[in-house]
Design an enzyme around this catalytic site. Structure first.
Site, short mmCIF file in Angstrom:
data_model
loop_
_atom_site.label_atom_id
_atom_site.label_comp_id
_atom_site.label_asym_id
_atom_site.label_seq_id
_atom_site.Cartn_x
_atom_site.Cartn_y
_atom_site.Cartn_z
CE1 TYR A 135 -3.05 -3.00 0.09
CE2 TYR A 135 -4.11 -2.01 1.97
CZ TYR A 135 -4.08 -2.97 1.00
OH TYR A 135 -5.07 -3.92 0.93
CE LYS A 192 -0.24 -18.44 -1.29
NZ LYS A 192 -0.93 -19.73 -1.04
CG ASP A 225 -3.77 -20.09 0.72
OD1 ASP A 225 -3.08 -20.05 1.76
OD2 ASP A 225 -3.35 -20.59 -0.34
CG ASP A 249 -7.65 -3.83 3.35
OD1 ASP A 249 -8.76 -3.73 3.90
OD2 ASP A 249 -7.33 -3.16 2.34
CG ASP A 253 -13.74 -6.13 4.30
OD1 ASP A 253 -13.20 -5.36 5.12
OD2 ASP A 253 -14.38 -5.74 3.30
#
Ligand SMILES: NC(=O)c1ccc[n+]([C@@H]2O[C@H](COP(=O)([O-])OP(=O)(O)OC[C@H]3O[C@@H](n4cnc5c(N)ncnc54)[C@H](O)[C@@H]3O)[C@@H](O)[C@H]2O)c1
Length: 356
Positions: A135, A192, A225, A249, A253
């Protein structure tokens, strides 16, 4: 810090302009010691005079305020979202608010889409690195608009940045309790590193090193994942999760879904010892903006989180208890099953807070 709390309030765009006044109203109902100053930073101001952040804006916030309450940024009239980037990411990056703290707590079983899952099953926190990762805007576009176009988005991971958020997670685990009063015991690092080996390797090494200093805390690891799968299959597995900017982020959610949706999720952007910023997890939700349907509870719970951070724990607990009563008595907006508008739901909480 003085007895009076000086709060900068920046509602921003879309539903931010509807939910933040409700949170402000509830704060004023819970304490006369909270001084609120509202700023008009956001799309309207940008479209009027091209200002995103006024000169020295962040210096002023850090100097003159104990904390900042923010709504959301993002407006279809500003397709580049430049104002959102400069205000929100600017605040996180330039004020160095490196720890994005996102508690994931289910207030009432009725809010959770999972069968047989209640409040004691969902009480974890995601600690998201907030100043680096993908970001930061590093990279560029080459041969734009041609068939050979190249877009590069760099993923920045510094030892300092990775180490301080991982240490923050172990400190959080050491010092914060669950809602039922029991100790937190586990820190899980999510990455990851099987595919993103350079950045993941750094996270793995630092997690091992810092973790070895906290001998009483159990350490765990999951690829992002697999973590998404487990969060839906069995949220009881989680206690303290630490991860990078983008994964944090995204997974919050998903985690908000366990709490009743984005309208219920609170967060803080912290740097211990500095003026910190608090915001609901949701965005500006343009399709529902201005319709008085947005759920104000995420913003109200965010205000409670901010008050707790400022040492007003009793006031924070009172607000949380009354939001829970609102949920149980169906005094809510439609997204969580009620029939009230944004204003009515906020006023119901504020009124009960001031009566108690
Ligand atoms: N922190 C921020 O300021 C922030 C965060 C996320 C997105 N955004 C911006 O917000 C804009 C919209 O993004 P998005 O649609 O991906 O995310 P969003 O969070 O605004 O909305 C996602 C979904 O959740 C619903 N929703 C969100 N908050 C709600 C609430 N309080 N009550 C009821 N329903 C709610 C929306 O209606 C929508 O269906 C974009 O411009 C985006 O960049 C800003």
């Amino acid at each position: 810090m003085s007895q009076r709390k000086r709060i900068a309030v920046i509602p921003g765009d879309g539903i931010g302009k509807e939910v933040i006044p409700q949170a402000a109203q509830v704060m004023q109902a819970v304490s006369a010691a909270v001084d609120l100053t509202t700023f008009d930073w956001g799309a309207d101001r940008y479209l009027a005079d091209k200002t995103t952040v006024p000169p020295d804006g962040f210096t002023m916030l850090a100097r003159d305020f104990d904390a900042i309450l923010v709504g959301a940024f993002g407006d279809p009239r500003v397709p580049s979202n430049i104002h959102a980037k400069e205000i929100l990411l600017g605040m996180r990056f330039q004020m160095d608010l490196y720890a994005n703290v996102r508690p994931v707590r289910l207030m009432d079983a009725s809010l959770c889409p999972l069968k047989g899952v209640g409040p004691k099953d969902v009480d974890f926190v995601v600690l998201r690195e907030n100043t680096e990762g993908v970001y930061g805007g590093l990279g560029g576009i080459f041969k734009q608009g041609t068939p050979d176009e190249i877009a590069i988005q760099e993923d920045v991971n510094t030892r300092k940045g990775v180490e301080r958020i991982i240490r923050y997670a172990f400190e959080y685990c050491t010092n914060q309790r669950k809602l039922d009063g029991s100790s937190r015991r586990r820190v899980l690092m999510c990455d990851k590193s099987n595919a993103m080996t350079h950045a993941g390797g750094l996270w793995q090494r630092v997690f091992k090193e810092v973790g070895s200093e906290y001998t009483k805390i159990e350490t765990q690891h999951m690829y992002v994942d697999a973590l998404c799968l487990q969060m839906v299959r069995d949220p009881r597995l989680f206690d303290v999760i630490v991860t990078n900017n983008m994964f944090g982020d995204i997974v919050t959610d998903l985690a908000a879904g366990l709490q009743g949706g984005l309208g219920m999720a609170a967060s803080g952007n912290l740097h211990p010892g500095k003026t910190s910023m608090f915001e609901p997890v949701h965005g500006s939700a343009p399709p529902i903006a201005g319709k008085d349907v947005a759920n104000p509870f995420g913003a109200i719970l965010t205000a409670a989180m901010m008050l707790a951070h400022l040492g007003m724990k009793a006031e924070a607990e009172k607000i949380e208890a009354i939001v829970l009563e609102a949920v149980r008595e169906d005094k809510t907006t439609a997204d969580i099953g009620g029939a009230l508008g944004t204003r009515e739901a906020g006023e119901w909480v504020a009124e009960r807070v001031s009566r108690r």
